[in-house]
Each structure stands twice: as structure tokens, then as C-alpha cells.
Design an enzyme around this catalytic site. Structure first.
Site, PDB file in Angstrom:
ATOM      1  N   ASN A   7       0.872  -1.168   0.000  1.00 24.76           N
ATOM      2  CA  ASN A   7       0.000   0.000   0.000  1.00 24.76           C
ATOM      3  C   ASN A   7       0.916   1.228   0.000  1.00 24.76           C
ATOM      4  OD1 ASN A   7      -1.841   1.998   0.384  1.00 24.76           O
ATOM      5  ND2 ASN A   7      -2.716   1.161   2.275  1.00 24.76           N
ATOM      6  N   ARG A  88      -2.374  -2.042  -3.601  1.00 28.07           N
ATOM      7  CA  ARG A  88      -3.666  -1.407  -3.352  1.00 28.07           C
ATOM      8  C   ARG A  88      -3.734  -0.113  -4.169  1.00 28.07           C
ATOM      9  NH1 ARG A  88      -5.232   2.767   1.200  1.00 28.07           N
ATOM     10  NH2 ARG A  88      -7.443   2.817   0.830  1.00 28.07           N
ATOM     11  N   HIS A 177     -12.724   1.872   0.485  1.00 31.41           N
ATOM     12  CA  HIS A 177     -12.581   0.779   1.463  1.00 31.41           C
ATOM     13  C   HIS A 177     -13.196  -0.533   0.966  1.00 31.41           C
ATOM     14  CE1 HIS A 177     -12.758   4.248   4.579  1.00 31.41           C
ATOM     15  NE2 HIS A 177     -11.497   3.920   4.397  1.00 31.41           N
ATOM     16  N   ASN A 208      -9.625   6.206  10.613  1.00 33.84           N
ATOM     17  CA  ASN A 208      -9.441   7.642  10.425  1.00 33.84           C
ATOM     18  C   ASN A 208     -10.281   8.092   9.226  1.00 33.84           C
ATOM     19  OD1 ASN A 208      -8.251  10.036  11.285  1.00 33.84           O
ATOM     20  ND2 ASN A 208      -6.740   9.885   9.641  1.00 33.84           N
ATOM     21  N   GLU A 331     -12.893  -1.400  15.699  1.00 31.02           N
ATOM     22  CA  GLU A 331     -12.361  -2.538  16.448  1.00 31.02           C
ATOM     23  C   GLU A 331     -12.059  -2.188  17.904  1.00 31.02           C
ATOM     24  OE1 GLU A 331      -8.974  -4.088  14.223  1.00 31.02           O
ATOM     25  OE2 GLU A 331     -10.125  -3.862  12.369  1.00 31.02           O
ATOM     26  N   ASN A 332     -11.812  -0.895  18.171  1.00 27.95           N
ATOM     27  CA  ASN A 332     -11.263  -0.528  19.495  1.00 27.95           C
ATOM     28  C   ASN A 332     -12.112   0.388  20.363  1.00 27.95           C
ATOM     29  OD1 ASN A 332      -8.537  -1.797  19.456  1.00 27.95           O
ATOM     30  ND2 ASN A 332      -8.381  -0.590  17.578  1.00 27.95           N
ATOM     31  N   GLU A 381      -7.079  -6.179   4.787  1.00 29.02           N
ATOM     32  CA  GLU A 381      -7.033  -5.835   3.365  1.00 29.02           C
ATOM     33  C   GLU A 381      -5.870  -6.541   2.667  1.00 29.02           C
ATOM     34  OE1 GLU A 381      -7.487  -1.847   5.012  1.00 29.02           O
ATOM     35  OE2 GLU A 381      -8.494  -1.313   3.146  1.00 29.02           O
TER      36      GLU A 381
HETATM   37  P1  AMP Z   1      -7.278   3.239  10.977  1.00 30.15           P
HETATM   38  O1  AMP Z   1      -7.446   4.375  10.009  1.00 30.15           O
HETATM   39  O2  AMP Z   1      -8.162   2.074  10.678  1.00 30.15           O
HETATM   40  O3  AMP Z   1      -5.838   2.854  11.184  1.00 30.15           O
HETATM   41  O4  AMP Z   1      -7.798   3.805  12.387  1.00 30.15           O
HETATM   42  C1  AMP Z   1      -7.057   4.776  13.066  1.00 30.15           C
HETATM   43  C2  AMP Z   1      -7.883   5.360  14.196  1.00 30.15           C
HETATM   44  O5  AMP Z   1      -8.404   4.326  15.029  1.00 30.15           O
HETATM   45  C3  AMP Z   1      -7.058   6.210  15.142  1.00 30.15           C
HETATM   46  O6  AMP Z   1      -6.965   7.530  14.679  1.00 30.15           O
HETATM   47  C4  AMP Z   1      -7.845   6.127  16.421  1.00 30.15           C
HETATM   48  O7  AMP Z   1      -8.859   7.105  16.372  1.00 30.15           O
HETATM   49  C5  AMP Z   1      -8.482   4.775  16.375  1.00 30.15           C
HETATM   50  N1  AMP Z   1      -7.809   3.793  17.260  1.00 30.15           N
HETATM   51  C6  AMP Z   1      -6.816   2.933  16.917  1.00 30.15           C
HETATM   52  N2  AMP Z   1      -6.459   2.179  17.968  1.00 30.15           N
HETATM   53  C7  AMP Z   1      -7.237   2.552  19.018  1.00 30.15           C
HETATM   54  C8  AMP Z   1      -7.372   2.143  20.375  1.00 30.15           C
HETATM   55  N3  AMP Z   1      -6.624   1.170  20.902  1.00 30.15           N
HETATM   56  N4  AMP Z   1      -8.303   2.771  21.130  1.00 30.15           N
HETATM   57  C9  AMP Z   1      -9.086   3.741  20.612  1.00 30.15           C
HETATM   58  N5  AMP Z   1      -9.000   4.157  19.335  1.00 30.15           N
HETATM   59  C10 AMP Z   1      -8.109   3.595  18.545  1.00 30.15           C
END
Ligand code: AMP
Length: 396
Positions: A7, A88, A177, A208, A331-332, A381
């Protein structure tokens, strides 16, 4: 056989080396700050994580260093072990209906589509060329984020703008996505123990960047992102949908151009703009817990919008078997999932708070008597890219 999933961004290359068909990750990592004096190269393998700070003059230097490191660290004995590379690509427009092998025409077409993804498509081409140079005899496959959404019916992808905008300029919804939505919906069908063709699934990819997708029978029926990834729900720094008049109004009030205002909607809005903290859900959660009204409001506005889409997709598909949460926030962020699912009680959704107390792990999070089931399904992905390399390059 070993497949490299790539990517490439404008200043970074994320990679994962997978053993197929077992889908095992052999090594993964990222090269960041390409083009700057202080590059960062992070690689994970054999349970280790190593970080170095080489100068990464350009993408080609990054790729060469990566391949050299794979040999030096004993991850590969010979570069010939890599039998395919998958890239990607964010925007494939209406032209690409499937992943395909890279040739000159394909590269030119990806370049032509850069108007619709100015930050991403040119960077992908740089990444493709760097790998072509380093591994000239290895098939390269491009996997598009938009392909999965090409099954959307016309009524879902068309905007009610002058029709000539579509015929002349390709103005329509393309979504994004797609690789993630496809992976998660396929995995969800397995968890539901139902043939994919009989499922109705709503995937919430909340990172994000964030988008929702209505997946009926394994195919995209609607999605929340549009011509560009600005449409849809509020995200880390993006506003999501709003009245387009906001643009001309702010242009007038702040003496800005439309491009400048759109840039603010892309980079300074969403979590960042609303909360006044950062784009990261962890910081906004901390603010909410301190009693900051704007932080709480940020989550409420996003949850409300997510539910708007879920309700619309529920009706559009004539029901729904499962709602899935994936990506960094999906997920979190436990309280965000609760915020969303509690609003769906009217559809018979019943959250199980104990099951929902999970981060980054596949798990059902609704009670056994919930009318619609909900799951956390970590996205993958890279596996989808590697699967497509094997299929398209006929390596099986
Ligand atoms: P992604 O674009 O899928 O990598 O998601 C990134 C975003 O997920 C980050 O900017 C956080 O807002 C959120 N995130 C990632 N890990 C955590 C965590 N352990 N707890 C809360 N938010 C998280």
C-alpha cells in the site's frame, strides 16, 4: 508461495509478506517519511519489531532497502521466493471492474483517474514502478478499493445533478474501502454460518477514514463514500456530508477559494474540527471522560450519522442479518459501538455489554436474542490483496 501486499502512499509504503495459500504473515511493516532526511523503517517478523532511520530518498530506494532487509534478516533466502506483488489502488473509476495484472495501459489508466484521487493514485504508480524495477520478472497485480462498489445499482451511485456531469466528467459515487468491506462481509457470512449469497450485512469501517457498506448476497448495494472519500459520516478529519452551500458561504465569509474550503472539510473537520483536540478517538475519548461537551458531541454526531445510514440500508436491503464493526475505531472504541447499537434498539438490536468489552479481536457483541447480530471483525485488506494476486496471476 510468498506474496507481497503493498500500500504505497505519497510518502510511505506499507507492506505485508504473506505465505499463501495459508494466509500467514511472514513479515510486515512500513517505510515512512520517504523523500525527507529522517526516514523511518519499521519491520515486524518472528515476533520481533525493529525500527531504523535510513534516508529514503524516494520510493525506489525504499523498496530496494526493504528487499535487501528481507534477505539480511533471513526472512527470505532469495528474492525469487516472492512470486507476486499486489498493490492497493484507491481509485479505479468505472474502468476497472476487477483486479488486474499491471501493464503500461493499466498504469496510464490509473494516472488518468488521478483527478478523482489526487493524493493516492499518483503515489500508487510510484510504488508500482519501484517494485517493477526491483522485481522485473514478478507479476504485479493492482487491487482497487472501488471495484467492490461497482455492483451498486444505478439508482444508488447516481447523484441528482445535471446528467451531463456524469457523462462528461464521471461525477457519481465510487465509494472506497471496498477491499475491507468485502473481506469483513465474507468473514461475517462464515460467522453467521450462512451462504454468502443469502446474507444481508452492513459493514461499518470506522478508521481515520470511515465508510459504511450495504452488502447483499456478497455484493455492494450501497456505500456512504461518494465521488471522493469526503462523503458519508464524519471521520478523523473529514466532515462527511453537508449542505454544499456551506462551501460558498464560507468562501464569502472568510475570503477563501472553494478548493481551500474543501481542503478544510477534508483535513480540519470531523473529530479534529468538532472536538478541538485531535483526529484520534483516544484523545477525544479522554476529553469526553473529563466532561468536555464538544468531545461527547463529536461521538454523538458520528453515531447518529452512522445510524442514519444503517437505518437506510436496513430498509434498502429489506432487512439485515448482521452489523459489523471494523478498522481502528470500529475494532477498538467500545463506547462508540455501544452508542451506535443502543440507538438501534427499535430494530430489536440488543447489545451484550460484556461481549462488547473487546478490542481488536473477532467477537459477537450482541445478546443471543438480538434480532440483528453484531460483530467486531478486524479487517485484513492485505489478505484480500494477496488472494487477488494468486487468482489474477493464476499462481494457484
Ligand atoms: P485506521 O485508520 O483504521 O488505522 O484507524 C485509526 C484510528 O483508530 C485512530 O486515529 C484512532 O482514532 C483509532 N484507534 C486505533 N487504535 C485505538 C485504540 N486502541 N483505542 C481507541 N481508538 C483507537
Amino acid at each position: 508461495m510468498k506474496i507481497m501486499a503493498v500500500n504505497a502512499g505519497s510518502s510511505s509504503i506499507k507492506f505485508q509478506l504473506l505465505e499463501m495459500p495459508q494466509e500467514e504473515v511472514i513479515a510486515s511493516g512500513v517505510m515512512e517519511r520517504i523523500g525527507l532526511e529522517d526516514g523511518i523503517f519499521t519491520i515486524k517478523y518472528d515476533g520481533k519489531k525493529e525500527e531504523t532511520h535510513p534516508v529514503l530518498k524516494d520510493h525506489a530506494v525504499g523498496v530496494e532497502l526493504l528487499l535487501k532487509s528481507l534477505i539480511e534478516k533471513g526472512i527470505l533466502k532469495d528474492l525469487n521466493e516472492i512470486v507476486g506483488v499486489g498493490h492497493r489502488v484507491v481509485q479505479g473509476g468505472e474502468y476497472f471492474k476487477d483486479s488486474c495484472l499491471v501493464d503500461e495501459t493499466v498504469v496510464n489508466k490509473i494516472a488518468d483517474l488521478a483527478d478523482l484521487a489526487p493524493l493516492h493514485n499518483p503515489a500508487h504508480i510510484v510504488g508500482i514502478k519501484a517494485f517493477q524495477k526491483a522485481l522485473p520478472n514478478v507479476p504485479q497485480v493492482v487491487v482497487f478499493d472501488t471495484v467492490f462498489h461497482q455492483t451498486m445499482p444505478e439508482e444508488a451511485y447516481m447523484y441528482a445533478t445535471p446528467y451531463e456531469w456524469y457523462t462528461k466528467y464521471g461525477i457519481r459515487k465510487y465509494g472506497a474501502h471496498g477491499t475491507s468491506h468485502q473481506y469483513v462481509s465474507q468473514r461475517c457470512a462464515e460467522l453467521l454460518n450462512k451462504p454468502l449469497k443469502d446474507t444481508k450485512i452492513i459493514v461499518c469501517h470506522l478508521g481515520n477514514g470511515a465508510s459504511l457498506c450495504a452488502v447483499e448476497g456478497g455484493k455492494c448495494k450501497d456505500t456512504s463514500m461518494g465521488l471522493t472519500p469526503l462523503e458519508g459520516i464524519p471521520m478523523g478529519t473529514r466532515s462527511g456530508i453537508l449542505d454544499p452551500t456551506v462551501v460558498s458561504y464560507i468562501c464569502q465569509k472568510e475570503n477563501k477559494t472553494a478548493a481551500e474550503v474543501v481542503n478544510i472539510l477534508n483535513k480540519k473537520s470531523g473529530y479534529l474540527g468538532m472536538s478541538g483536540r485531535t483526529n484520534d478517538a483516544r484523545d477525544v475519548t479522554a476529553g469526553m471522560e473529563e466532561g468536555d461537551h464538544r468531545c461527547k458531541l463529536t461521538f454523538d454526531v458520528q453515531a447518529k450519522r452512522i445510524v442514519d445510514y444503517i437505518a437506510a440500508y436496513y430498509v434498502y436491503m429489506g432487512g439485515c442479518d448482521a452489523i459489523c464493526f471494523t478498522a481502528g475505531m470500529g475494532e477498538n472504541v467500545i463506547h462508540l459501538r455501544k452508542n451506535v447499537l443502543d440507538r438501534l434498539a427499535v430494530l430489536g438490536v440488543k447489545l451484550d455489554e460484556e461481549r462488547n468489552n473487546v478490542r481488536g479481536k473477532e467477537q459477537e457483541i450482541t445478546a443471543d436474542d438480538s434480532k440483528i447480530r453484531a460483530f467486531v471483525i478486524p479487517t485484513n485488506e492485505e489478505v484480500m490483496i494477496a488472494r487477488d494476486v494468486v487468482r489474477v496471476a493464476k499462481l494457484a
